[in-house]
Design a protein around this motif. Structure first.
Motif, PDB file in Angstrom:
ATOM      1  N   GLY A 261      31.452  38.920  56.520  1.00 58.24           N
ATOM      2  CA  GLY A 261      32.512  38.215  57.228  1.00 58.24           C
ATOM      3  C   GLY A 261      32.926  36.992  56.439  1.00 58.24           C
ATOM      4  N   MET A 262      34.235  36.777  56.349  1.00 57.76           N
ATOM      5  CA  MET A 262      34.756  35.656  55.564  1.00 57.76           C
ATOM      6  C   MET A 262      35.748  34.837  56.387  1.00 57.76           C
ATOM      7  SD  MET A 262      35.469  37.347  51.796  1.00 57.76           S
ATOM      8  CE  MET A 262      36.310  38.821  52.370  1.00 57.76           C
ATOM      9  N   GLY A 263      35.812  33.560  56.078  1.00 56.94           N
ATOM     10  CA  GLY A 263      36.811  32.683  56.659  1.00 56.94           C
ATOM     11  C   GLY A 263      37.158  31.605  55.658  1.00 56.94           C
ATOM     12  N   GLY A 264      38.392  31.150  55.670  1.00 59.20           N
ATOM     13  CA  GLY A 264      38.774  30.108  54.736  1.00 59.20           C
ATOM     14  C   GLY A 264      40.260  30.024  54.520  1.00 59.20           C
ATOM     15  N   GLU A 265      40.637  29.785  53.274  1.00 61.21           N
ATOM     16  CA  GLU A 265      42.014  29.416  52.967  1.00 61.21           C
ATOM     17  C   GLU A 265      42.978  30.590  52.916  1.00 61.21           C
ATOM     18  OE1 GLU A 265      44.389  27.138  49.345  1.00 61.21           O
ATOM     19  OE2 GLU A 265      42.295  26.669  49.735  1.00 61.21           O
ATOM     20  N   ASN A 266      42.498  31.782  52.514  1.00 59.34           N
ATOM     21  CA  ASN A 266      43.433  32.891  52.368  1.00 59.34           C
ATOM     22  C   ASN A 266      42.841  34.200  52.863  1.00 59.34           C
ATOM     23  OD1 ASN A 266      41.828  34.098  50.318  1.00 59.34           O
ATOM     24  ND2 ASN A 266      42.866  32.909  48.731  1.00 59.34           N
ATOM     25  N   LEU A 267      43.679  35.239  52.916  1.00 52.60           N
ATOM     26  CA  LEU A 267      43.271  36.569  53.353  1.00 52.60           C
ATOM     27  C   LEU A 267      43.310  37.567  52.205  1.00 52.60           C
ATOM     28  CD1 LEU A 267      45.227  36.708  56.749  1.00 52.60           C
ATOM     29  CD2 LEU A 267      42.764  36.458  56.459  1.00 52.60           C
ATOM     30  N   ASP A 268      43.252  37.080  50.984  1.00 54.83           N
ATOM     31  CA  ASP A 268      43.318  37.930  49.803  1.00 54.83           C
ATOM     32  C   ASP A 268      41.915  38.407  49.453  1.00 54.83           C
ATOM     33  OD1 ASP A 268      43.723  39.202  47.415  1.00 54.83           O
ATOM     34  OD2 ASP A 268      44.476  37.450  46.335  1.00 54.83           O
ATOM     35  N   TYR A 269      41.584  39.644  49.851  1.00 54.15           N
ATOM     36  CA  TYR A 269      40.251  40.175  49.603  1.00 54.15           C
ATOM     37  C   TYR A 269      39.906  40.150  48.119  1.00 54.15           C
ATOM     38  CZ  TYR A 269      36.348  43.479  49.505  1.00 54.15           C
ATOM     39  OH  TYR A 269      35.127  44.073  49.298  1.00 54.15           O
ATOM     40  N   GLY A 270      40.892  40.364  47.272  1.00 53.47           N
ATOM     41  CA  GLY A 270      40.649  40.425  45.831  1.00 53.47           C
ATOM     42  C   GLY A 270      40.579  39.084  45.145  1.00 53.47           C
ATOM     43  N   ASP A 271      40.693  37.994  45.892  1.00 55.83           N
ATOM     44  CA  ASP A 271      40.616  36.654  45.308  1.00 55.83           C
ATOM     45  C   ASP A 271      39.152  36.322  45.042  1.00 55.83           C
ATOM     46  OD1 ASP A 271      40.928  34.055  44.524  1.00 55.83           O
ATOM     47  OD2 ASP A 271      41.484  33.299  46.498  1.00 55.83           O
ATOM     48  N   GLN A 272      38.646  36.799  43.901  1.00 57.98           N
ATOM     49  CA  GLN A 272      37.240  36.665  43.556  1.00 57.98           C
ATOM     50  C   GLN A 272      37.109  36.278  42.084  1.00 57.98           C
ATOM     51  OE1 GLN A 272      35.946  40.640  44.361  1.00 57.98           O
ATOM     52  NE2 GLN A 272      36.021  40.406  46.584  1.00 57.98           N
ATOM     53  N   ASP A 273      36.158  35.431  41.792  1.00 63.27           N
ATOM     54  CA  ASP A 273      35.860  35.052  40.417  1.00 63.27           C
ATOM     55  C   ASP A 273      34.544  35.711  40.028  1.00 63.27           C
ATOM     56  OD1 ASP A 273      38.115  33.334  40.331  1.00 63.27           O
ATOM     57  OD2 ASP A 273      36.957  31.782  41.364  1.00 63.27           O
ATOM     58  N   PHE A 274      34.624  36.725  39.157  1.00 65.56           N
ATOM     59  CA  PHE A 274      33.462  37.530  38.793  1.00 65.56           C
ATOM     60  C   PHE A 274      32.675  36.928  37.635  1.00 65.56           C
ATOM     61  CE2 PHE A 274      36.124  40.587  41.007  1.00 65.56           C
ATOM     62  CZ  PHE A 274      35.203  41.273  41.784  1.00 65.56           C
ATOM     63  N   PHE A 275      31.388  37.290  37.602  1.00 63.84           N
ATOM     64  CA  PHE A 275      30.506  36.843  36.507  1.00 63.84           C
ATOM     65  C   PHE A 275      29.762  38.055  35.967  1.00 63.84           C
ATOM     66  CE2 PHE A 275      31.183  33.351  39.392  1.00 63.84           C
ATOM     67  CZ  PHE A 275      31.484  32.311  38.532  1.00 63.84           C
ATOM     68  N   GLU A 276      29.639  38.091  34.653  1.00 65.58           N
ATOM     69  CA  GLU A 276      28.916  39.177  34.051  1.00 65.58           C
ATOM     70  C   GLU A 276      27.447  39.163  34.494  1.00 65.58           C
ATOM     71  OE1 GLU A 276      30.088  41.578  32.221  1.00 65.58           O
ATOM     72  OE2 GLU A 276      32.145  40.812  32.079  1.00 65.58           O
ATOM     73  N   ILE A 277      26.911  40.339  34.714  1.00 70.07           N
ATOM     74  CA  ILE A 277      25.518  40.432  35.146  1.00 70.07           C
ATOM     75  C   ILE A 277      24.585  39.737  34.154  1.00 70.07           C
ATOM     76  CG2 ILE A 277      23.624  42.045  35.581  1.00 70.07           C
ATOM     77  CD1 ILE A 277      25.733  44.033  36.604  1.00 70.07           C
ATOM     78  N   THR A 278      24.881  39.887  32.876  1.00 71.80           N
ATOM     79  CA  THR A 278      24.005  39.306  31.843  1.00 71.80           C
ATOM     80  C   THR A 278      24.169  37.799  31.716  1.00 71.80           C
ATOM     81  OG1 THR A 278      25.696  39.905  30.218  1.00 71.80           O
ATOM     82  CG2 THR A 278      23.835  41.415  30.495  1.00 71.80           C
ATOM     83  N   ASP A 279      25.164  37.205  32.394  1.00 75.11           N
ATOM     84  CA  ASP A 279      25.367  35.763  32.341  1.00 75.11           C
ATOM     85  C   ASP A 279      24.663  35.019  33.479  1.00 75.11           C
ATOM     86  OD1 ASP A 279      26.868  35.930  30.057  1.00 75.11           O
ATOM     87  OD2 ASP A 279      28.799  35.959  31.103  1.00 75.11           O
ATOM     88  N   LEU A 280      24.164  35.755  34.467  1.00 77.27           N
ATOM     89  CA  LEU A 280      23.496  35.120  35.588  1.00 77.27           C
ATOM     90  C   LEU A 280      22.152  34.530  35.154  1.00 77.27           C
ATOM     91  CD1 LEU A 280      24.150  37.805  38.356  1.00 77.27           C
ATOM     92  CD2 LEU A 280      25.378  35.648  38.016  1.00 77.27           C
TER      93      LEU A 280
END
Length: 281
Positions: A261-280
């Protein structure tokens, strides 16, 4: 019936990275979601989302307007998303309307002044109603949503241990909402990872609720900044808060299902900043 609630305050990431296990669990983990004839909830200062559960057995349970809301009804200035994750069917009464929810069926409730009640059809097989609630500036119609209504994304693979169906159910492609978005992700047998590669969305917070976790098994939820990750071990029927600065991912000792469940500024499901698995880290 009994209503329990607690407040959870927001944390700065510079502070959170110094938390020990006890403090992480106290601030982010919601261990008690369901109890017989109780409504339990957490009022979070992350976008003021309320996360909770109701388990009616011997009586219908009223969703009370807890003191922090300062409102005559719980839904006076709030929208609500509800899932039945219990063994039996249940009924949600919203004013003069009634909605029957089977297992894994959902209901969206728009804002407005009326009572909300949770009921089970069979006390021997009680419903369990998991809910998220966000502040709402407009009232939209109440609507029941099933998996047949969902926008389904099949992702991952068994080879990567993350084959899953993402059922987007309370999202703007299915029905109008103010800021609340909810869905249910089901992992295939043999898969244990969700939400990989990990991401953040600084415009929205998120809550995860894990269920269909067999007795004796556990989920390891990962959180924190991408370069400063932490973990929280969880059991089934527990929820966790994810701040806007935190990743949210998990691996378990068995496949499982979770509701996001999400709440906040927008309803854009694709508004995500991804990180490479090897960078974690």
């Amino acid at each position: 019936m009994k209503t329990n609630y607690e407040l959870r305050y927001a944390s700065h990431p510079e502070d959170a990275k110094h938390y020990d296990t006890t403090r992480l669990r106290r601030d982010f983990l919601i261990e008690k979601v369901f109890a017989k004839d109780e409504v339990n909830m957490v009022y979070s200062m992350y976008d003021r989302m309320v996360v909770g559960g109701a388990m009616p057995v011997d009586e219908c349970l009223k969703l009370e307007a807890i003191d922090p809301l300062k409102a005559p009804f719980f839904t006076t200035r709030r929208e609500l998303g509800i899932y039945n994750v219990g063994e039996g069917a249940g009924i949600v009464k919203v004013g003069d309307e009634e909605f029957e929810l089977g297992f894994k069926e959902a209901l969206y409730v728009g804002s407005g002044d009326r009572d909300v009640f949770f009921c089970s059809k069979d006390a021997k097989k009680p419903a369990k109603f998991y809910f998220n609630s966000c502040v709402a500036h407009t009232s939209y119609p109440n609507k029941k949503i099933t998996k047949q209504d969902a926008v389904v994304a099949h992702m991952g693979s068994l080879e990567m241990s993350n084959e899953r169906n993402i059922n987007k159910m309370i999202v703007n492609q299915v029905l109008p909402t103010c800021q609340l978005q909810m869905g249910m992700t089901e992992l295939a047998t043999g898969s244990i990872w969700n939400t990989m590669p990990a991401h953040i969305h600084s415009r929205r917070m998120e809550a995860y609720f894990y269920f269909e976790v067999p007795e004796g098994q556990a989920v390891c939820h990962f959180m924190g900044e991408p370069q400063e990750t932490r973990h929280i071990w969880m059991k089934g029927d527990q929820a966790v808060l994810s701040p806007e600065w935190s990743i949210h991912s998990a691996a378990a000792t068995h496949n499982y299902t979770f509701i996001w469940g999400m709440g906040g500024e927008n309803l854009d499901y694709g508004d995500q900043d991804f990180f490479e698995i090897t960078d974690l880290k």
